[in-house]
Design a protein around this motif. Sequence first.
Motif, short mmCIF file in Angstrom:
data_model
loop_
_atom_site.label_atom_id
_atom_site.label_comp_id
_atom_site.label_asym_id
_atom_site.label_seq_id
_atom_site.Cartn_x
_atom_site.Cartn_y
_atom_site.Cartn_z
N GLU A 95 2.05 38.75 55.17
CA GLU A 95 1.29 39.87 54.66
C GLU A 95 0.66 39.56 53.30
O GLU A 95 -0.42 40.05 52.98
CB GLU A 95 2.20 41.10 54.53
CG GLU A 95 1.51 42.37 54.13
CD GLU A 95 0.69 42.99 55.23
OE1 GLU A 95 -0.09 43.91 54.94
OE2 GLU A 95 0.80 42.54 56.40
N ARG A 96 1.34 38.73 52.51
CA ARG A 96 0.86 38.41 51.17
C ARG A 96 0.79 36.90 50.95
O ARG A 96 1.62 36.15 51.47
CB ARG A 96 1.77 39.03 50.11
CG ARG A 96 1.81 40.55 50.12
CD ARG A 96 2.70 41.06 49.00
NE ARG A 96 2.88 42.50 49.05
CZ ARG A 96 2.08 43.40 48.49
NH1 ARG A 96 1.02 42.97 47.81
NH2 ARG A 96 2.32 44.69 48.58
N SER A 98 1.75 34.90 48.39
CA SER A 98 2.56 35.12 47.20
C SER A 98 3.94 34.50 47.39
O SER A 98 4.41 34.36 48.53
CB SER A 98 2.69 36.63 46.96
OG SER A 98 3.64 36.92 45.96
N SER A 101 7.57 38.81 48.81
CA SER A 101 7.02 39.64 49.87
C SER A 101 6.58 41.02 49.40
O SER A 101 5.95 41.76 50.15
CB SER A 101 8.05 39.79 50.98
OG SER A 101 9.22 40.44 50.49
N GLY A 104 1.71 40.61 44.96
CA GLY A 104 0.76 39.53 45.10
C GLY A 104 -0.36 39.88 46.05
O GLY A 104 -0.35 40.93 46.70
N PRO A 105 -1.39 39.02 46.15
CA PRO A 105 -2.56 39.31 46.99
C PRO A 105 -2.16 39.62 48.43
O PRO A 105 -1.44 38.85 49.07
CB PRO A 105 -3.38 38.02 46.90
CG PRO A 105 -2.96 37.39 45.61
CD PRO A 105 -1.51 37.73 45.46
N ARG A 106 -2.67 40.73 48.93
CA ARG A 106 -2.28 41.23 50.25
C ARG A 106 -3.46 41.18 51.20
O ARG A 106 -4.59 41.52 50.84
CB ARG A 106 -1.78 42.67 50.13
CG ARG A 106 -1.19 43.26 51.39
CD ARG A 106 -0.60 44.62 51.08
NE ARG A 106 0.16 45.14 52.20
CZ ARG A 106 0.92 46.23 52.14
NH1 ARG A 106 1.01 46.91 51.01
NH2 ARG A 106 1.57 46.64 53.21
N ARG A 107 -3.23 40.78 52.42
CA ARG A 107 -4.31 40.71 53.40
C ARG A 107 -4.75 42.12 53.78
O ARG A 107 -3.93 43.04 53.88
CB ARG A 107 -3.91 39.88 54.61
CG ARG A 107 -2.87 40.48 55.51
CD ARG A 107 -2.38 39.48 56.56
NE ARG A 107 -3.46 38.74 57.19
CZ ARG A 107 -3.42 37.43 57.46
NH1 ARG A 107 -2.34 36.72 57.15
NH2 ARG A 107 -4.44 36.83 58.04
N ASP A 132 -1.97 30.70 49.55
CA ASP A 132 -2.89 31.13 50.59
C ASP A 132 -3.22 30.02 51.58
O ASP A 132 -4.06 30.20 52.46
CB ASP A 132 -4.18 31.71 49.98
CG ASP A 132 -4.91 30.73 49.09
OD1 ASP A 132 -4.26 29.98 48.35
OD2 ASP A 132 -6.17 30.71 49.12
N ILE A 289 -8.23 38.14 52.13
CA ILE A 289 -7.35 38.31 50.97
C ILE A 289 -8.22 38.27 49.72
O ILE A 289 -8.98 37.30 49.53
CB ILE A 289 -6.30 37.19 50.89
CG1 ILE A 289 -5.49 37.11 52.19
CG2 ILE A 289 -5.36 37.41 49.70
CD1 ILE A 289 -4.61 35.87 52.27
#
Length: 335
Positions: A95-96, A98, A101, A104-107, A132, A289
């Motif tokens: 999901e992230r 990062s 969990s 951090g950057p999340r899809r 990523d 993302i």
Amino acid sequence: MAANRYYNGPVSDHFDGTRFFNPGGVEPNGFRDLLRWQFNGQKATWPTTPDPRATVTRPDDSVTGQDLRVTMVGHASMLIQVAGLNILTDPVWSERASPVSFAGPRRVSPPGIRLEDLPRIDVVLVSHNHYDHLDQPTIARLEADHRPTFVTPLGNDVFIRKVAPDARIALMDWGGALDVAAGVSIHCEPAHHWSARGVGDRRKALWAAFVVATPAGRIYHIGDTGFHDGINYRAAAKAYGSFRLAILPIGAYEPRWFMKGQHQNPDEAIQGMLLANAAFVVGHHFATIQLTDEAMNAPERALAEALARHDVDPARVRPLHAGEVFDVPPERNPA
């Protein structure tokens, strides 16, 4: 300098004994510049709902003959099907992007293929260790379900082995080559980027691009790169002549003062396509993302402008959304 706990090897034209570097290139910006960027107030707001153009698809088991098919999972994760092989690039199903969990950057869109719907995976290309691109939960699942060969640059085996201790790993330096099937080889080539997985390990594992040479044509896959005055694209054309397909990043490029050295923009991607003599291009690194300042749809707008500027037929360049499939036409002379 502190010792390198990921890789211990001889000094080379891109390794000083402790850290890897881009020959004649640009080092990534430091912490002060990072703070200046993060507090510039110019970051576009992305939607929190899935991209309406994203879909979820179930791929065929394989393709053979002269067929070449690419299915977008999201960001830099793609399924390449060619010569009876199934190849995943930089697979991230988490999901992230990062180390944790919960932050951090999340899809913004789900993966274009569900993990359980993947066909047999033969090879996994991992271009470098940023979150990523190298996602340990995904790697653990792929190892358990498929037992593929993981192909990655020097030092990145450490992160794969943490979650897949018995994995088959082909560790490669720039200029290396590996036969993976009859008539199919993978070549490790330079990209202008960097690496870091945590604090204090900057540039201690290598980054790379890959060339996949097959009976159906050559594929040039770049997970991340700065344009670097086109040096690496020219070198690829000199070494391989031409490519049926180049898989190139077209997103994560703003602000330019911070990103230019490490992330090319759409115009530079098209310049790279032309320099490398690529017949067709798949564009990635957008609409999945948010890592940088540009708006979600900005890369596609800028790509359309670049195609017009360089007089390139838009049919030759496909910016793929999650779940989208591209059956690459037979190679023609791009000139």
